[in-house]
Design an enzyme around this catalytic site. Structure first.
Site, PDB file in Angstrom:
ATOM      1  N   ARG A 157     -25.898 -47.035 -19.699  1.00 46.35           N
ATOM      2  CA  ARG A 157     -25.317 -47.570 -18.470  1.00 46.35           C
ATOM      3  C   ARG A 157     -25.293 -49.095 -18.489  1.00 46.35           C
ATOM      4  NH1 ARG A 157     -26.684 -44.826 -12.742  1.00 46.35           N
ATOM      5  NH2 ARG A 157     -25.671 -42.858 -13.138  1.00 46.35           N
TER       6      ARG A 157
ATOM      7  N   ARG B 289     -18.107 -39.287   2.027  1.00 48.63           N
ATOM      8  CA  ARG B 289     -18.540 -37.973   1.528  1.00 48.63           C
ATOM      9  C   ARG B 289     -19.578 -37.366   2.473  1.00 48.63           C
ATOM     10  NH1 ARG B 289     -18.951 -40.067  -4.691  1.00 48.63           N
ATOM     11  NH2 ARG B 289     -16.903 -39.297  -5.335  1.00 48.63           N
TER      12      ARG B 289
ATOM     13  N   ASP C  40     -19.440 -43.080  -0.436  1.00 55.34           N
ATOM     14  CA  ASP C  40     -20.612 -42.236  -0.168  1.00 55.34           C
ATOM     15  C   ASP C  40     -20.684 -41.903   1.321  1.00 55.34           C
ATOM     16  OD1 ASP C  40     -22.233 -43.149  -2.937  1.00 55.34           O
ATOM     17  OD2 ASP C  40     -20.962 -44.649  -1.992  1.00 55.34           O
TER      18      ASP C  40
ATOM     19  N   HIS D 112     -24.471 -48.462  -4.300  1.00 59.22           N
ATOM     20  CA  HIS D 112     -23.584 -47.318  -4.557  1.00 59.22           C
ATOM     21  C   HIS D 112     -24.157 -46.664  -5.810  1.00 59.22           C
ATOM     22  CE1 HIS D 112     -20.136 -44.817  -5.410  1.00 59.22           C
ATOM     23  NE2 HIS D 112     -19.877 -45.464  -6.528  1.00 59.22           N
TER      24      HIS D 112
HETATM   25  N1  LIG Z   1     -16.502 -47.659  -6.468  1.00 55.14           N
HETATM   26  C1  LIG Z   1     -16.287 -46.351  -6.439  1.00 55.14           C
HETATM   27  O1  LIG Z   1     -16.670 -45.679  -5.469  1.00 55.14           O
HETATM   28  C2  LIG Z   1     -15.578 -45.727  -7.604  1.00 55.14           C
HETATM   29  C3  LIG Z   1     -15.083 -44.416  -7.549  1.00 55.14           C
HETATM   30  C4  LIG Z   1     -14.424 -43.907  -8.665  1.00 55.14           C
HETATM   31  C5  LIG Z   1     -14.288 -44.690  -9.808  1.00 55.14           C
HETATM   32  N2  LIG Z   1     -14.778 -45.947  -9.825  1.00 55.14           N
HETATM   33  C6  LIG Z   1     -14.674 -46.834 -10.986  1.00 55.14           C
HETATM   34  O2  LIG Z   1     -13.353 -47.330 -11.116  1.00 55.14           O
HETATM   35  C7  LIG Z   1     -13.162 -47.762 -12.456  1.00 55.14           C
HETATM   36  C8  LIG Z   1     -11.822 -47.231 -12.965  1.00 55.14           C
HETATM   37  O3  LIG Z   1     -11.888 -45.822 -13.098  1.00 55.14           O
HETATM   38  P1  LIG Z   1     -10.626 -44.982 -13.614  1.00 55.14           P
HETATM   39  O4  LIG Z   1     -11.005 -43.555 -13.535  1.00 55.14           O
HETATM   40  O5  LIG Z   1      -9.398 -45.480 -12.946  1.00 55.14           O
HETATM   41  O6  LIG Z   1     -10.590 -45.445 -15.148  1.00 55.14           O
HETATM   42  P2  LIG Z   1      -9.319 -45.430 -16.112  1.00 55.14           P
HETATM   43  O7  LIG Z   1      -9.875 -45.501 -17.507  1.00 55.14           O
HETATM   44  O8  LIG Z   1      -8.404 -44.319 -15.754  1.00 55.14           O
HETATM   45  O9  LIG Z   1      -8.576 -46.809 -15.786  1.00 55.14           O
HETATM   46  C9  LIG Z   1      -9.085 -48.057 -16.097  1.00 55.14           C
HETATM   47  C10 LIG Z   1      -7.903 -48.948 -16.439  1.00 55.14           C
HETATM   48  O10 LIG Z   1      -8.374 -50.291 -16.584  1.00 55.14           O
HETATM   49  C11 LIG Z   1      -7.565 -50.887 -17.580  1.00 55.14           C
HETATM   50  N3  LIG Z   1      -8.220 -52.105 -18.078  1.00 55.14           N
HETATM   51  C12 LIG Z   1      -9.302 -52.219 -18.883  1.00 55.14           C
HETATM   52  N4  LIG Z   1      -9.599 -53.524 -19.078  1.00 55.14           N
HETATM   53  C13 LIG Z   1      -8.682 -54.237 -18.375  1.00 55.14           C
HETATM   54  C14 LIG Z   1      -8.462 -55.617 -18.169  1.00 55.14           C
HETATM   55  N5  LIG Z   1      -9.266 -56.532 -18.725  1.00 55.14           N
HETATM   56  N6  LIG Z   1      -7.425 -55.986 -17.378  1.00 55.14           N
HETATM   57  C15 LIG Z   1      -6.623 -55.080 -16.820  1.00 55.14           C
HETATM   58  N7  LIG Z   1      -6.780 -53.757 -16.977  1.00 55.14           N
HETATM   59  C16 LIG Z   1      -7.800 -53.346 -17.734  1.00 55.14           C
HETATM   60  C17 LIG Z   1      -7.394 -49.798 -18.619  1.00 55.14           C
HETATM   61  O11 LIG Z   1      -6.279 -50.058 -19.463  1.00 55.14           O
HETATM   62  C18 LIG Z   1      -7.192 -48.563 -17.732  1.00 55.14           C
HETATM   63  O12 LIG Z   1      -5.818 -48.321 -17.459  1.00 55.14           O
HETATM   64  C19 LIG Z   1     -14.372 -47.245 -13.255  1.00 55.14           C
HETATM   65  O13 LIG Z   1     -15.301 -48.314 -13.413  1.00 55.14           O
HETATM   66  C20 LIG Z   1     -14.969 -46.187 -12.335  1.00 55.14           C
HETATM   67  O14 LIG Z   1     -16.359 -46.002 -12.529  1.00 55.14           O
HETATM   68  C21 LIG Z   1     -15.397 -46.476  -8.748  1.00 55.14           C
END
Ligand SMILES: NC(=O)c1ccc[n+]([C@@H]2O[C@H](COP(=O)([O-])OP(=O)(O)OC[C@H]3O[C@@H](n4cnc5c(N)ncnc54)[C@H](O)[C@@H]3O)[C@@H](O)[C@H]2O)c1
Length: 326
Positions: A100, A163, A160, A187
Site C-alpha cells: 500500500r 454507504r 463511506d 477514508h
Molecule cells: N476516494 C474514493 O472514495 C474512491 C473510490 C473509488 C476509487 N477511488 C480511486 O480512484 C482512482 C482511480 O480509480 P479507477 O478505478 O478510475 O482507475 P483506472 O485505472 O480505471 O483509471 C485511472 C486513470 O488514470 C490515468 N492516469 C495515470 N496517471 C496519470 C497522469 N499522471 N495523468 C493523467 N492521467 C493519469 C490512467 O491512464 C487511467 O486512465 C484510484 O486511486 C482509486 O483507488 C477512490
C-alpha cells in the site's frame, strides 16, 4: 431605460468548465454523472492515455441528446485553464506484490505533478481529489498546488457516509436521504462512525427505534458499520473496482461548488486545530460552496468517538510521513 452598453459582456459570465484528470473508471463515470446534472457547459477529460480519454469523450458526447447539452472532449493541460473545478481521479491501481505504501508513493508522485500543473494553468480553480489514498493525496495536492486549504478538497468519507446511510436506510426501511449520520476521519480502516449523532426525523437512532417499535440491535448495527467500512473490498472482490457511488458523490460536490449551495458534506481537507489535530487531511462535515470548503463543522462527539478520531488522524499522519519519506 437600461443602458444596453451596460449589458454584461460574455467574458463576465464565463462558461462553466469542469476538468476531469484521469479518465479511467472513476473519472469517466464522474464525467457521466456531471453530464446528467446539467451543471457544466463544458467537460474536458485529460488522461495520460489520450486514446482512452478520446474514446470516453466520444461515448459521453453521444449521450447528450438524451441528457443535457454539454461540450465534452479529450483535451490537454491548456484546456484545464478556466475550469471551475478540477476533479482528480488519475492514478495507478495496486500491482501484484506492491505494498500500500509503494502504491501511495507512486500516486503521490502523480498527484504532485497534477497539482503543480493545475496551479500553473488554473490558479483560481478548486481541486477535488478522489485518487487513493485520498487523505494522503489531498495533503500532497495542497502542498504541491500552493492553494489555500479551502480550495483543495478530498472526497474523503463522502462515499463511506453515503454507504452508511444507504445500509441504515435499508435496515430501518426509510429513504436514505432521511437518514442523517456521518463517518469521519480517514477514508479507510480507521474511519469513525458518529453513532451518537445519527438520527432519523430529528430523533437519535435509539429514540427513533424505541418510539416506532423498531429494534436497536447494537451487534447488528455494528455489523452494518463494518459492512460500510469494508464495502470497497467486497465490491472489488466481485467486480474489480468501485465507481458509480463515488462518481455520484463527486458530481454532488461539483454541483455544491458551481451552484454555491453551502452544502454540508463529509469531505477531506486540512484539519489544523479542531480536537487538537494538526496538519492532517481527514474528513469532518464541512460547508461546501462557490469558494470551495467554506468551513469545517467540528461535531459534538462523545469521548470514545473523539479518541477514535484522534487515532484516525495519527494513522493518516503516519501515512503522510511515509509518502514524504519516499
Ligand atoms: N476516494 C474514493 O472514495 C474512491 C473510490 C473509488 C476509487 N477511488 C480511486 O480512484 C482512482 C482511480 O480509480 P479507477 O478505478 O478510475 O482507475 P483506472 O485505472 O480505471 O483509471 C485511472 C486513470 O488514470 C490515468 N492516469 C495515470 N496517471 C496519470 C497522469 N499522471 N495523468 C493523467 N492521467 C493519469 C490512467 O491512464 C487511467 O486512465 C484510484 O486511486 C482509486 O483507488 C477512490
Amino acid at each position: 431605460v437600461k443602458d444596453p452598453s451596460a449589458t454584461p459582456r460574455h467574458e463576465d459570465h464565463p462558461t462553466t468548465r469542469i476538468a476531469v484528470i484521469g479518465a479511467g473508471l472513476v473519472g469517466a463515470t464522474t464525467a457521466y454523472a456531471i453530464l446528467r446534472t446539467g451543471i457544466a457547459a463544458e467537460i474536458v477529460l485529460v488522461d495520460a492515455n489520450q486514446t482512452r480519454a478520446e474514446g470516453e469523450a466520444m461515448d459521453l458526447a453521444h449521450a447528450t441528446p438524451f441528457e443535457r447539452p454539454s461540450r465534452i472532449w479529450a483535451g490537454d493541460w491548456d484546456d484545464v485553464a478556466g475550469a471551475a473545478v478540477v476533479v482528480v481521479a488519475a492514478g495507478s491501481g495496486q500491482k501484484p506484490g506492491q505494498t500500500r505504501l509503494e502504491l501511495a508513493q507512486r500516486n503521490a508522485g502523480i498527484m504532485r505533478d497534477i497539482a503543480t500543473r493545475t496551479a500553473a494553468v488554473a490558479p483560481d480553480t478548486i481541486l477535488l481529489v478522489a485518487t487513493n489514498p485520498v487523505d494522503v493525496l489531498t495533503r500532497v495536492a495542497l502542498q504541491a498546488s500552493g492553494f489555500p486549504p479551502s480550495r483543495v478538497i478530498g472526497s474523503g468519507t463522502l462515499l463511506d457516509t453515503a454507504r452508511f446511510r444507504a445500509l441504515l436506510a435499508d435496515f430501518y426501511d426509510v429513504d436514505p436521504r432521511s437518514v442523517h449520520v456521518f463517518i469521519i476521519g480517514e477514508h479507510g480502516d480507521s474511519e469513525v462512525p458518529v453513532w451518537s449523532l445519527a438520527n432519523i426525523a430529528g430523533m437519535r437512532l435509539r429514540d427513533y427505534a424505541a418510539a416506532h417499535d423498531q429494534p436497536y440491535p447494537e451487534a447488528e448495527l455494528a455489523q452494518i458499520f463494518q459492512e460500510t467500512r469494508d464495502a470497497a473490498y467486497r465490491i472489488i472482490e466481485r467486480k474489480g473496482a468501485t465507481y458509480y457511488a463515488i462518481a455520484s458523490g463527486l458530481a454532488r460536490v461539483v454541483e455544491a461548488i458551481v451552484r454555491d449551495q453551502h452544502t454540508v458534506m463529509s469531505v477531506s481537507s486540512l484539519v489544523d486545530g479542531p480536537f487538537g489535530i494538526h496538519d492532517v487531511c481527514l474528513s469532518l462535515p464541512a460547508v461546501v460552496g462557490r469558494d470551495g470548503l467554506e468551513r469545517i463543522l467540528p461535531l459534538l462527539l462523545d469521548e470514545t468517538e473523539e479518541q477514535a478520531l484522534r487515532h484516525s488522524a495519527d494513522v493518516v499522519r503516519t501515512a503522510i510521513e511515509g509518502v514524504q519519506a519516499g
